[in-house]
Design an enzyme around this catalytic site. Sequence first.
Site, PDB file in Angstrom:
ATOM      1  N   ARG A  74       0.863  -1.182   0.000  1.00 53.49           N
ATOM      2  CA  ARG A  74       0.000   0.000   0.000  1.00 53.49           C
ATOM      3  C   ARG A  74       0.905   1.240   0.000  1.00 53.49           C
ATOM      4  O   ARG A  74       1.703   1.420   0.917  1.00 53.49           O
ATOM      5  CB  ARG A  74      -0.897  -0.001   1.243  1.00 53.49           C
ATOM      6  CG  ARG A  74      -1.671   1.269   1.413  1.00 53.49           C
ATOM      7  CD  ARG A  74      -2.613   1.287   2.630  1.00 53.49           C
ATOM      8  NE  ARG A  74      -3.186   2.615   2.722  1.00 53.49           N
ATOM      9  CZ  ARG A  74      -2.990   3.458   3.730  1.00 53.49           C
ATOM     10  NH1 ARG A  74      -2.298   3.090   4.792  1.00 53.49           N
ATOM     11  NH2 ARG A  74      -3.511   4.655   3.696  1.00 53.49           N
ATOM     12  N   HIS A 118      -2.306  11.104   0.601  1.00 48.97           N
ATOM     13  CA  HIS A 118      -1.728  10.913   1.928  1.00 48.97           C
ATOM     14  C   HIS A 118      -1.048  12.225   2.329  1.00 48.97           C
ATOM     15  O   HIS A 118       0.168  12.305   2.450  1.00 48.97           O
ATOM     16  CB  HIS A 118      -0.756   9.729   1.912  1.00 48.97           C
ATOM     17  CG  HIS A 118      -0.458   9.136   3.257  1.00 48.97           C
ATOM     18  ND1 HIS A 118      -0.604   7.787   3.541  1.00 48.97           N
ATOM     19  CD2 HIS A 118      -0.001   9.689   4.404  1.00 48.97           C
ATOM     20  CE1 HIS A 118      -0.245   7.548   4.794  1.00 48.97           C
ATOM     21  NE2 HIS A 118       0.142   8.696   5.345  1.00 48.97           N
ATOM     22  N   GLU A 163      -6.334   8.961   6.402  1.00 55.21           N
ATOM     23  CA  GLU A 163      -6.518   9.725   7.639  1.00 55.21           C
ATOM     24  C   GLU A 163      -6.950  11.174   7.402  1.00 55.21           C
ATOM     25  O   GLU A 163      -6.199  12.113   7.718  1.00 55.21           O
ATOM     26  CB  GLU A 163      -5.249   9.683   8.501  1.00 55.21           C
ATOM     27  CG  GLU A 163      -4.859   8.269   8.900  1.00 55.21           C
ATOM     28  CD  GLU A 163      -3.827   8.191  10.020  1.00 55.21           C
ATOM     29  OE1 GLU A 163      -3.314   9.246  10.437  1.00 55.21           O
ATOM     30  OE2 GLU A 163      -3.551   7.069  10.471  1.00 55.21           O
ATOM     31  N   ASN A 302      -6.675   2.652   9.928  1.00 50.08           N
ATOM     32  CA  ASN A 302      -5.337   2.723  10.496  1.00 50.08           C
ATOM     33  C   ASN A 302      -5.509   2.638  12.005  1.00 50.08           C
ATOM     34  O   ASN A 302      -6.300   3.390  12.579  1.00 50.08           O
ATOM     35  CB  ASN A 302      -4.656   4.044  10.132  1.00 50.08           C
ATOM     36  CG  ASN A 302      -4.394   4.162   8.636  1.00 50.08           C
ATOM     37  OD1 ASN A 302      -4.594   3.208   7.885  1.00 50.08           O
ATOM     38  ND2 ASN A 302      -3.928   5.325   8.208  1.00 50.08           N
ATOM     39  N   TYR A 304      -3.570   1.930  15.864  1.00 53.23           N
ATOM     40  CA  TYR A 304      -2.352   1.743  16.654  1.00 53.23           C
ATOM     41  C   TYR A 304      -2.634   1.459  18.128  1.00 53.23           C
ATOM     42  O   TYR A 304      -1.896   0.755  18.789  1.00 53.23           O
ATOM     43  CB  TYR A 304      -1.448   2.972  16.529  1.00 53.23           C
ATOM     44  CG  TYR A 304      -0.876   3.110  15.130  1.00 53.23           C
ATOM     45  CD1 TYR A 304       0.352   2.558  14.816  1.00 53.23           C
ATOM     46  CD2 TYR A 304      -1.578   3.751  14.110  1.00 53.23           C
ATOM     47  CE1 TYR A 304       0.882   2.653  13.537  1.00 53.23           C
ATOM     48  CE2 TYR A 304      -1.065   3.850  12.829  1.00 53.23           C
ATOM     49  CZ  TYR A 304       0.166   3.301  12.550  1.00 53.23           C
ATOM     50  OH  TYR A 304       0.681   3.378  11.280  1.00 53.23           O
ATOM     51  N   GLU A 359      -3.157   0.213   8.439  1.00 52.62           N
ATOM     52  CA  GLU A 359      -1.868   0.488   9.089  1.00 52.62           C
ATOM     53  C   GLU A 359      -1.916  -0.053  10.499  1.00 52.62           C
ATOM     54  O   GLU A 359      -2.920   0.100  11.191  1.00 52.62           O
ATOM     55  CB  GLU A 359      -1.592   1.995   9.214  1.00 52.62           C
ATOM     56  CG  GLU A 359      -1.198   2.680   7.958  1.00 52.62           C
ATOM     57  CD  GLU A 359      -0.872   4.164   8.196  1.00 52.62           C
ATOM     58  OE1 GLU A 359      -0.503   4.537   9.325  1.00 52.62           O
ATOM     59  OE2 GLU A 359      -1.008   4.926   7.236  1.00 52.62           O
TER      60      GLU A 359
HETATM   61  C1  NOJ Z   1      -0.500   7.329  10.337  1.00 52.71           C
HETATM   62  C2  NOJ Z   1      -0.097   7.847   9.001  1.00 52.71           C
HETATM   63  O1  NOJ Z   1      -0.965   7.468   7.986  1.00 52.71           O
HETATM   64  C3  NOJ Z   1       1.344   7.566   8.642  1.00 52.71           C
HETATM   65  O2  NOJ Z   1       1.701   8.470   7.664  1.00 52.71           O
HETATM   66  C4  NOJ Z   1       2.196   7.670   9.888  1.00 52.71           C
HETATM   67  O3  NOJ Z   1       3.552   7.610   9.605  1.00 52.71           O
HETATM   68  C5  NOJ Z   1       1.816   6.552  10.821  1.00 52.71           C
HETATM   69  N1  NOJ Z   1       0.404   6.608  11.125  1.00 52.71           N
HETATM   70  C6  NOJ Z   1       2.579   6.546  12.138  1.00 52.71           C
HETATM   71  O4  NOJ Z   1       2.340   7.725  12.803  1.00 52.71           O
END
Ligand code: NOJ
Length: 454
Positions: A74, A118, A163, A302, A304, A359
């Site tokens: 991606r 992006h 995002e 995405n 985390y 992500e």
């Molecule tokens: C979100 C973003 O899409 C990406 O560009 C970024 O590097 C990562 N998360 C980590 O922060």
Amino acid sequence: MGFKKEFVWGGATASYQVEGAAYEDGKGLNIWDVFCKEPGHVYEGHTGDVACDHYHRYQEDIALMKEMGLQAYRFSLSWARILPDGTGKVNEKGLDFYDRLIDALLENGIEPYVTLYHWDLPYELHKQGGWLNPKSPDWFYEYASIVARHFSDRVKYFFTLNEPQCTVGLGYQTGEHAPGLKVGPYDYFQIWHNVLLAHGRGVDALREHSVKPVKVGIAPCGALYLPASEKPEDIKAANWATFHLMGDQISDVSWDVGFCMDPVFLGQYPEDVLQKFGPYFPKFTDQDMDQIKRPLDFYGQNMYNAVPVRAGEDGSPVRVSRYDGFPKTAIQWPVTPECLYWAPKFLYERYQKPVYITENGMSAHDWVSLDGEVHDPNRIDFNHRYLKELKKAAEDGVDLAGYFAWSVMDNFEWAYGYSERFGLIYVDYRTQERILKDSAYDFREIIRSNGENL
Ligand code: NOJ
């Protein structure tokens, strides 16, 4: 049981974070090229001018992706590389680069997943007001049409926006990201509306101009919530928190998943946000909402970490504080593997689309050991913990389409510059040498067993 046979294992990057070649082959400036040169925005004045030099080293990078066993890559296209002024004249050399990249991926059996946007808006468009300009959805339509016509003979999967929360929230509200503005509430909601309209116009462009059928989605982020226990009331509270306004500030709107995704999938702005901030909204019509809600093939998220909540006395979510010494990654983000179980479940229940984790990953203070290798046991542990949860979600009936590790390689982490390393591949920015980290070899085993070894 576990992941379905067709589940896709990939890795992700973004144009500004890896490509470099910022001034080559006719590329136009984008807002990050400019932002990085203004003192004080980015750690130690780092820029993406060279980044990982992926523009020149893509073949080596693809060979490493193949060695890692990645099935999909991606990546995003640099709008200003294709249209240096944002609209109008196309830069053939820009298209050529992506042709070479896509062809090399396909030759190596790696499926390209293309993100249109992006965060690197052409600077010429910024000068015309950027996302505040009501023409911005049309600009995006033009760009997306060119991409569709040119690449859809080979690219089957597209994401419109990455995002959008960061585009608006960090780019225009807090100013931490390019273009570094802090607009007032009226402009804030106008920008949101334009960005969401652009998404819908982008979907139309992809469907109308592709030469072969394509699958289209979006890759948002947003604040995600976890139940503090398995009690039904806590689960309900976490689900509610995921899609409703949690706070009364405009900055809370930026991270409200429901605010961004309800328009896209359900065709409406959520009542709670309208009630609180309605007077600041631009006038919008039913046609606008219809334009935003275009049929999509999948939901990308995405992801985390997430915030734990429990149900308060009236059932509404109450944040639960984390214990002292709670695990965190190098960038200070909490480690909450269960988010890969709960969030896909909540998202699938609400929006009823196959879910891609577009992500996931962590930054660590990686370095090259005396033996010349990069040992990153924490990342291996992180990946296993998170992916076990994702597997549980698959086993509980969530339609999971794939997982993209962030990131294929260490890269330019926006305002943090090169100080954070998220990659499965280590990059020495002095020499551009690449080294597969231990986690890359480990990920290869996860892919090989389709997650059975988790
Ligand atoms: C979100 C973003 O899409 C990406 O560009 C970024 O590097 C990562 N998360 C980590 O922060």
